[in-house]
Design a protein around this motif. Structure first.
Motif, PDB file in Angstrom:
ATOM      1  N   ASP A  50       0.814  -1.217   0.000  1.00  0.00           N
ATOM      2  CA  ASP A  50       0.000   0.000   0.000  1.00  0.00           C
ATOM      3  C   ASP A  50       0.850   1.270   0.000  1.00  0.00           C
ATOM      4  O   ASP A  50       1.546   1.554   0.970  1.00  0.00           O
ATOM      5  N   PHE A  53       2.489   7.620   0.509  1.00  0.00           N
ATOM      6  CA  PHE A  53       3.078   8.957   0.335  1.00  0.00           C
ATOM      7  C   PHE A  53       4.037   8.932  -0.842  1.00  0.00           C
ATOM      8  O   PHE A  53       4.783   7.974  -1.016  1.00  0.00           O
ATOM      9  N   GLU A  73       6.664   5.991  -0.679  1.00  0.00           N
ATOM     10  CA  GLU A  73       6.618   5.323   0.616  1.00  0.00           C
ATOM     11  C   GLU A  73       5.372   4.465   0.702  1.00  0.00           C
ATOM     12  O   GLU A  73       4.251   4.933   0.524  1.00  0.00           O
ATOM     13  N   VAL A  75       3.361   1.556   3.347  1.00  0.00           N
ATOM     14  CA  VAL A  75       3.251   1.474   4.795  1.00  0.00           C
ATOM     15  C   VAL A  75       4.557   0.939   5.368  1.00  0.00           C
ATOM     16  O   VAL A  75       5.052   1.429   6.375  1.00  0.00           O
TER      17      VAL A  75
ATOM     18  N   VAL B  28       4.058 -11.368   5.217  1.00  0.00           N
ATOM     19  CA  VAL B  28       4.093  -9.937   5.556  1.00  0.00           C
ATOM     20  C   VAL B  28       2.724  -9.319   5.297  1.00  0.00           C
ATOM     21  O   VAL B  28       2.285  -8.428   6.019  1.00  0.00           O
ATOM     22  N   ASN B  29       2.033  -9.850   4.278  1.00  0.00           N
ATOM     23  CA  ASN B  29       0.628  -9.486   4.072  1.00  0.00           C
ATOM     24  C   ASN B  29       0.015 -10.521   3.136  1.00  0.00           C
ATOM     25  O   ASN B  29       0.710 -11.409   2.636  1.00  0.00           O
ATOM     26  N   SER B  32      -3.280  -6.689   0.934  1.00  0.00           N
ATOM     27  CA  SER B  32      -3.259  -5.310   1.413  1.00  0.00           C
ATOM     28  C   SER B  32      -3.105  -5.250   2.926  1.00  0.00           C
ATOM     29  O   SER B  32      -3.983  -5.647   3.682  1.00  0.00           O
ATOM     30  N   GLN B  33      -1.969  -4.724   3.346  1.00  0.00           N
ATOM     31  CA  GLN B  33      -1.704  -4.534   4.771  1.00  0.00           C
ATOM     32  C   GLN B  33      -2.749  -3.626   5.411  1.00  0.00           C
ATOM     33  O   GLN B  33      -3.170  -3.854   6.546  1.00  0.00           O
ATOM     34  N   ILE B  34      -3.159  -2.594   4.687  1.00  0.00           N
ATOM     35  CA  ILE B  34      -4.129  -1.653   5.257  1.00  0.00           C
ATOM     36  C   ILE B  34      -5.478  -2.340   5.495  1.00  0.00           C
ATOM     37  O   ILE B  34      -6.120  -2.142   6.530  1.00  0.00           O
ATOM     38  N   LYS B 282       3.449  16.533   5.798  1.00  0.00           N
ATOM     39  CA  LYS B 282       3.301  15.297   5.014  1.00  0.00           C
ATOM     40  C   LYS B 282       4.608  14.509   5.036  1.00  0.00           C
ATOM     41  O   LYS B 282       5.677  15.068   5.170  1.00  0.00           O
ATOM     42  N   GLY B 283       4.482  13.200   4.870  1.00  0.00           N
ATOM     43  CA  GLY B 283       5.655  12.338   4.879  1.00  0.00           C
ATOM     44  C   GLY B 283       5.431  11.174   5.822  1.00  0.00           C
ATOM     45  O   GLY B 283       4.342  11.022   6.383  1.00  0.00           O
ATOM     46  N   ILE B 284       6.469  10.351   5.975  1.00  0.00           N
ATOM     47  CA  ILE B 284       6.354   9.174   6.834  1.00  0.00           C
ATOM     48  C   ILE B 284       7.563   9.121   7.760  1.00  0.00           C
ATOM     49  O   ILE B 284       8.705   9.201   7.304  1.00  0.00           O
ATOM     50  N   ARG B 286      10.244   7.266  10.042  1.00  0.00           N
ATOM     51  CA  ARG B 286      10.886   5.953   9.959  1.00  0.00           C
ATOM     52  C   ARG B 286      11.944   5.807  11.041  1.00  0.00           C
ATOM     53  O   ARG B 286      12.526   6.804  11.490  1.00  0.00           O
ATOM     54  N   THR B 304       5.891   4.748  11.156  1.00  0.00           N
ATOM     55  CA  THR B 304       5.073   4.161  10.105  1.00  0.00           C
ATOM     56  C   THR B 304       3.968   5.126   9.719  1.00  0.00           C
ATOM     57  O   THR B 304       3.771   6.162  10.353  1.00  0.00           O
ATOM     58  N   TYR B 305       3.251   4.766   8.703  1.00  0.00           N
ATOM     59  CA  TYR B 305       1.971   5.389   8.394  1.00  0.00           C
ATOM     60  C   TYR B 305       0.938   4.696   9.264  1.00  0.00           C
ATOM     61  O   TYR B 305       0.937   3.470   9.382  1.00  0.00           O
ATOM     62  N   ILE B 330      13.774  14.416   7.779  1.00  0.00           N
ATOM     63  CA  ILE B 330      13.420  13.358   6.825  1.00  0.00           C
ATOM     64  C   ILE B 330      14.159  13.637   5.521  1.00  0.00           C
ATOM     65  O   ILE B 330      13.845  14.589   4.819  1.00  0.00           O
ATOM     66  N   ARG B 331      15.168  12.855   5.260  1.00  0.00           N
ATOM     67  CA  ARG B 331      16.005  13.009   4.052  1.00  0.00           C
ATOM     68  C   ARG B 331      16.478  14.452   3.880  1.00  0.00           C
ATOM     69  O   ARG B 331      16.405  15.022   2.803  1.00  0.00           O
ATOM     70  N   LYS B 333      15.213  17.193   5.017  1.00  0.00           N
ATOM     71  CA  LYS B 333      14.211  18.253   5.149  1.00  0.00           C
ATOM     72  C   LYS B 333      13.608  18.213   6.553  1.00  0.00           C
ATOM     73  O   LYS B 333      13.297  17.151   7.065  1.00  0.00           O
TER      74      LYS B 333
END
Lengths: 142, 357
Positions: A50, A53, A73, A75, B28-29, B32-34, B282-284, B286, B304-305, B330-331, B333
């Motif tokens: 999924d 981003f 990105e 999940v 791992v899934n 869909s993990q979500i 915005k972003g994730i 980690r 994570t998200y 994040i990278r 930024k």
């Protein structure tokens, strides 16, 4: 003419013939206006899971082939997106900002990432065709 | 050497995408993990956790052994009650985290897959004379979600568990069922013989329980503010800097357990803490990203998200005095984030808004 005849399948993923591919799983499609649209392959979106981003390159940025052009990105992890050819970024897909899941739903269509004004169209010849790219995907799975 | 759980074929049949995890090939899934995450938050999902290590400890010295070896105190348990504890080294660093059940004639420990050899060796080294360790291959299924207990009761001949209290277990034929989990939802963990476990998996699938993989397990536990061993805590961090200080049983003061003196020296005097983090840009978030707070820099241990909140969350180890707004690199930024008190989500509810740090 059937749709099926125009596509290749590597295991479970779809690989259309009208595109060229980088071994790093980006696709590039030459449009009628001479620009090149870039996205990631069905195989790549499946491997990522999924998508939640997408970080796009700056408009107007000139990038070389193999250079970092953004980040996708899921999940579970972040992955770099590389420019498959040299060119200037002239458009990014605004839809992915609010609906990054489009990359999973339609990787070769609505889920495109950005458009390049290519520096030299012959760069496309250096990329893999569908058949060669299918071999890359298959070798990763074994 | 990669090991398979007895449910390996069941995972393949369910479309599981298999990955190597701590020497085990695990799903791992399943697509869909979500969706798997959401199934657990809103209905019911199941995880194969047979890769975890079940150690039964029997004999007259079993209780004294555990009281001197783990940081929580099994003396407080009645039969069929369970507790969560850290296992410490002499420096107070966390060797593992585990669940211990007091059963009628033994104790049952469930430890992580990634730490199995280390814990077995540690237990053997500190063992008392009149006790034995046994490790019996079993299937362990975590059935989690608001409808988990209901779905299990609907299986032909299935257990009726609505009266079972959290952190209590019940024997059901050859099964041991604990009302425990790693998701922040209601549910149980069932330990049962292999053949019965394969059958139960299929029956639960038929009953509409969604198979869920390690991916969803990670997002669910992180939303629930639960640590992952090896990531949020390890041998270099104590429970006091890992947000699990509450699991250390200081009383009775005369109980000596490995790591106690080191923890007592730290107590009231820790320089760091493990907190929650929400990303406002915005972003994730980690693992390993730098956090810049009002009291100095820290580091993200898990990020994570969050499928439930639809933005990114994490756990971070930061200076003890850090509060409020912060930034995350994040990278290269700088992104705006905020320190919060975990958990983020439990029982399907957003807990972030009302709990600033």
């Amino acid at each position: 003419m059937s749709q099926q005849s125009e596509k290749r399948y590597s295991s479970m993923s779809e690989i259309p013939n009208e595109m060229k591919f980088a071994a790093t799983h980006e696709w590039a499609r030459l449009e009628e206006d001479g620009t090149v649209t870039v996205g990631i392959s069905d195989h790549a979106q499946q491997a990522l899971g999924d998508v939640v981003f997408v970080e796009m390159p700056e408009l107007g940025l000139t990038i070389s082939e193999g250079e970092e052009a953004g980040v996708v990105e899921s999940v579970k992890a972040a992955s770099d997106i590389y420019a498959p050819i040299r060119g200037e970024v002239i458009e990014v897909n605004p839809k992915l900002d609010d609906a990054p899941e489009t990359v999973n739903e339609d990787p070769y269509g609505e889920g495109w990432f950005f458009k390049l004004q290519p520096q030299d169209l012959s760069d496309l010849d250096e990329l893999l065709d569908a058949e060669a790219y299918a071999e890359v995907c298959d070798s990763e799975e074994h | 050497m990669t090991e398979k759980t007895p449910l390996y074929e069941s995972h393949l049949a369910a479309g599981g995408r298999m990955v190597d995890f701590a020497g085990w090939i695990m799903p791992v899934n399943y697509g869909s993990q979500i969706e798997e995450h959401t199934a657990v938050r809103t209905d019911a999902g199941m995880f194969d956790v047979s890769h975890m290590t079940i150690i039964d400890i029997e004999g007259p010295d079993a209780e004294d052994f555990l009281r001197s070896t783990i940081a929580n105190d099994v003396a407080n348990l009645v039969v069929n009650q369970a507790l969560y504890s850290a296992l410490l080294n002499e420096q107070g660093g966390i060797l593992d985290d585990l669940i211990v059940y007091r059963l009628a004639n033994s104790f049952r420990c469930v430890v992580n897959a990634s730490t199995r050899q280390k814990v077995l060796a540690w237990f053997a080294k500190h063992a008392y004379t009149n006790m034995t360790f046994t490790h019996k291959p079993q299937i362990m299924l975590a059935v989690q979600g608001p409808n988990a207990i209901l779905r299990l009761s609907e299986v032909p001949g299935g257990p009726k568990l609505s009266e079972l209290k959290p952190f209590y277990a019940v024997a059901f034929g050859d099964w041991l069922i604990g009302r425990t989990g790693y998701t922040g939802e209601d549910g149980v963990e069932v330990m049962l013989p292999v053949e019965q476990g394969i059958k139960l998996w299929q029956q639960l699938r038929d009953a509409g329980v969604a198979p869920a993989g390690l991916g969803a397990r990670d997002t669910l536990r992180l939303e629930a503010g639960l640590n992952l061993y090896g990531q949020d805590m390890d041998e270099t961090t104590s429970p006091l800097v890992s947000n699990i200080g509450w699991t250390v049983a200081w009383n009775p003061p005369e109980r000596v357990f490995i790591g106690r003196s080191a923890l007592e020296a730290q107590r009231g005097n820790v320089g760091e803490k493990l907190v929650g983090l929400v990303l406002e840009d915005k972003g994730i978030l980690r693992h390993d990203q730098k956090v810049i707070t009002n009291a100095g820099d820290g580091i993200i241990t898990s990020g994570t998200y969050s499928p439930s909140l639809e933005y990114s969350i994490g756990l971070a180890r930061v200076p003890a005095n850090a509060t409020g707004e912060c930034q995350v690199d994040i990278r290269g930024k700088m992104k705006k984030a905020r320190l919060v008190r975990p958990p983020f989500v439990r029982k399907g509810k957003d807990l972030v808004a009302k709990k600033p740090l």
